[in-house]
Scaffold this active site. Structure first.
Site, PDB file in Angstrom:
ATOM      1  N   HIS A 286      23.297  41.046  -7.094  1.00 33.59           N
ATOM      2  CA  HIS A 286      23.080  42.267  -6.524  1.00 33.59           C
ATOM      3  C   HIS A 286      21.219  41.928  -5.715  1.00 33.59           C
ATOM      4  O   HIS A 286      20.497  41.695  -7.050  1.00 33.59           O
ATOM      5  CB  HIS A 286      22.426  43.379  -7.072  1.00 33.59           C
ATOM      6  CG  HIS A 286      24.005  44.047  -7.324  1.00 33.59           C
ATOM      7  ND1 HIS A 286      24.202  44.833  -8.129  1.00 33.59           N
ATOM      8  CD2 HIS A 286      24.494  44.328  -6.360  1.00 33.59           C
ATOM      9  CE1 HIS A 286      25.363  45.887  -8.572  1.00 33.59           C
ATOM     10  NE2 HIS A 286      26.021  44.993  -7.202  1.00 33.59           N
ATOM     11  N   TYR A 451      19.122  41.227 -10.969  1.00 32.94           N
ATOM     12  CA  TYR A 451      19.638  41.380 -12.744  1.00 32.94           C
ATOM     13  C   TYR A 451      21.623  41.494 -12.786  1.00 32.94           C
ATOM     14  O   TYR A 451      21.492  41.754 -13.916  1.00 32.94           O
ATOM     15  CB  TYR A 451      18.527  41.458 -14.013  1.00 32.94           C
ATOM     16  CG  TYR A 451      17.137  41.969 -13.342  1.00 32.94           C
ATOM     17  CD1 TYR A 451      16.630  40.807 -12.959  1.00 32.94           C
ATOM     18  CD2 TYR A 451      16.412  43.601 -12.594  1.00 32.94           C
ATOM     19  CE1 TYR A 451      15.333  40.657 -12.286  1.00 32.94           C
ATOM     20  CE2 TYR A 451      15.224  43.289 -12.345  1.00 32.94           C
ATOM     21  CZ  TYR A 451      14.599  42.159 -12.591  1.00 32.94           C
ATOM     22  OH  TYR A 451      13.603  42.174 -11.876  1.00 32.94           O
ATOM     23  N   HIS A 452      21.748  41.102 -12.017  1.00 36.47           N
ATOM     24  CA  HIS A 452      23.402  41.919 -12.224  1.00 36.47           C
ATOM     25  C   HIS A 452      24.228  41.143 -11.838  1.00 36.47           C
ATOM     26  O   HIS A 452      25.119  41.408 -11.719  1.00 36.47           O
ATOM     27  CB  HIS A 452      23.747  42.970 -11.423  1.00 36.47           C
ATOM     28  CG  HIS A 452      22.764  44.155 -11.864  1.00 36.47           C
ATOM     29  ND1 HIS A 452      22.979  45.248 -10.679  1.00 36.47           N
ATOM     30  CD2 HIS A 452      22.257  44.766 -12.445  1.00 36.47           C
ATOM     31  CE1 HIS A 452      21.871  46.471 -11.001  1.00 36.47           C
ATOM     32  NE2 HIS A 452      21.606  46.052 -12.617  1.00 36.47           N
ATOM     33  N   PRO A 453      24.472  39.666 -11.944  1.00 39.22           N
ATOM     34  CA  PRO A 453      25.175  38.698 -11.966  1.00 39.22           C
ATOM     35  C   PRO A 453      26.990  39.474 -12.797  1.00 39.22           C
ATOM     36  O   PRO A 453      26.621  39.250 -14.075  1.00 39.22           O
ATOM     37  CB  PRO A 453      24.631  37.142 -12.781  1.00 39.22           C
ATOM     38  CG  PRO A 453      23.917  37.990 -13.789  1.00 39.22           C
ATOM     39  CD  PRO A 453      23.568  39.473 -13.583  1.00 39.22           C
TER      40      PRO A 453
END
Length: 513
Positions: A286, A451-453
């Site tokens: 994101h 912070y959403h891999p």
């Protein structure tokens, strides 16, 4: 050292697995974590998470240079501590919507099929309209104890703009606006370690090993039999090795162990165990931009670290330091053609600049703008033994168009009557861009990760996928991946909730063997 199950990574999914698998007294479980204990005040105190960035509690990753992001290398924090990123995150419990899971089109993983694992995890405190949440799980989900006065104004602004007020954010549809549900218990962060790991620590069949960086999975033929850490020490697995090291750590470990694209592994000097070219591919994240304005009144989080606020937190567990920073959200569609929300607006009652690493110079407000369904796909690869992270941000043209539309929506928020008493002129570093070209340039020059891999060990029914629907690594025995890296596509939400769900469902799949 030999155990039935060896779990690598004590993050969101790893803590769930450690609890659920060790609930069977007939099996032995080892949980191996590179970081240390989660006993620092800034972990417990919700507002303190930015203080943990670029410290020993953080893997402190940096991406490859991003050609569409002004050639920048972007900072990616990931938790290197018991609890993993659930000990560093902003505590937002946002599952996503029904379409997020149905679009995977994988048997056993539709919305209806994963919903029981969300509710199994949840212990909702406070409102639970329609019984959306579970009420007896280990993970506390609550409302903020001391939301900022400007957060109420943001919610009023969303109403003024005609957005839908959500009775509960985590239902089948999340299109609309809401205060943010948070993983807190009485004003204190409630991480995956708090919820799952600590209650299981007294079990004699669970061993937690900290400060152990796993170098590789050890194979006998095509069967995973152990993990090797810190230069040669081995922890053997009689039944399975389970990777829960996250969207960077799990593919990185697979490749270091000889599982990946054979030609690339040889080029990196790694002996090939199994040719699986999709390992590390399909990376999604994101991407976040935002609008910053000055606040006309000194009510924001800028002075949150005062002695008075600290004492109020320690004694009463209330006040500004109980904030998660992202106190309210709105999920919107930027065009009628979008089948579901494509942009998330996150309201922060303070100027959240550069991951909170840049101290604010005054009182300000932020509306973050997040691209929910990026078309761009990146990769995790090897450079020798090191991971190279290339999210390939904005490599697909539709991504920047949606972010520009999202920034225009954020600007509208600050232009409402509800925000008029609070919202002032643009606040540095935000220059107040107006045209589409200026807004796009703002994204390229200052956009950051949320912070959403996910996606780098993609689950699928096709032969090219890294794991099958039971999370077993294709072509190998005794090895699974159980974390957000298995997600085929990003959810229209945040990734802590699906990581917990994956841990819950993964534990059940493993127990069934």
């Amino acid at each position: 050292m030999e155990y039935d199950y060896v779990i690598v990574g004590a993050g969101s999914a790893g803590c769930v697995l450690a609890n659920r698998l060790s609930a069977d007294p007939g099996v032995s479980v080892a949980l191996v974590e590179a970081g240390g204990q989660d006993d620092k005040l800034e972990i417990r105190m919700p507002a303190g998470f930015a203080k943990l960035f670029k410290t020993e509690y953080d893997w402190n990753y940096t991406t490859a240079k991003q050609s569409e992001m002004s050639g920048r290398e972007l900072y990616w924090p990931r938790g290197r501590v018991i609890g993993g990123s659930s000990s560093l995150n902003a505590q937002m419990w946002v599952r996503g919507c029904q379409r997020d899971y149905d679009q995977w089109e994988i048997p056993g993983w539709s919305y209806e099929e994963v919903l029981p694992y969300f509710t199994k995890a949840e212990h909702r405190v406070g409102s639970n309209n329609g019984g959306v949440y579970g009420s007896s799980g280990p993970l506390f989900i609550s409302e903020l104890r001391s939301p900022n006065v400007t957060t109420a104004a943001f919610l009023q602004a969303c109403e003024e703009l005609g957005y839908t007020r959500l009775a509960e954010l985590n239902g089948r549809s999340n299109e609309g606006y809401s205060a943010t549900p948070v993983t807190q218990n009485r004003g204190r962060r409630w991480s995956a370690a708090d919820a799952y790991l600590r209650p299981a620590l007294k079990r004699p069949n669970l061993t937690v090993i900290t400060g152990a960086t796993v170098d590789r999975v050890v194979f006998e033929g095509t069967r995973a039999v152990a993990v090797e850490h810190d230069g040669g020490a081995q922890i053997k697995a009689k039944r399975e090795v389970i990777l829960s090291a996250g969207a960077i750590g799990s593919p990185h470990l697979l490749m270091r162990s000889g599982v990946g694209a054979a030609d690339e592994l040889r080029d990196a000097g790694v002996t090939v165990v199994h040719d699986l070219p999709e390992v590390g591919r399909n990376l999604q994240d994101h991407l976040s931009s935002g609008v910053f304005v000055q606040c006309k009144q000194p009510v924001t989080l800028t002075k949150a670290e005062s002695i008075g606020n600290l004492l109020r937190y320690i004694v009463l567990r209330s006040g500004m330091l109980t904030t998660n920073v992202g106190e309210a959200v709105a999920f919107i569609r930027t065009s009628p053609e979008e089948p579901a929300p494509d942009i998330e607006l996150i309201f922060a009652p303070g100027p959240f600049v550069d991951h909170g690493l840049t101290p604010p110079t005054g009182h300000g407000l932020t509306v973050g703008v997040i691209l929910l369904q990026p078309q761009s796909r990146g990769r995790v690869t090897l450079n020798g033994r090191d991971a190279v992270i290339d999210p390939a941000y904005l490599s697909q043209e539709g991504d920047i168009k949606r972010l520009v539309a999202g920034l225009k929506a954020a600007k509208q928020i600050f232009a409402t009557t509800a925000m008029k008493p609070w919202a002032g002129p643009p606040m540095a570093p935000y220059p107040g861009p107006e045209s589409d070209e200026e807004l796009a340039q703002w994204v390229r020059e200052r956009g950051e990760t949320l912070y959403h891999p996910v996606g780098t060990c993609r689950m699928g029914v096709d032969a090219e996928s890294v794991v099958d629907p039971s999370l077993k690594v294709r072509g190998l025995d005794g090895l699974r991946v159980v974390d957000a890296s298995i997600m085929p596509t990003l959810n229209r939400g945040h990734t802590h909730a699906p990581a917990i769900m994956i841990g819950e469902k993964g534990a059940e799949l493993i127990a069934k063997r």
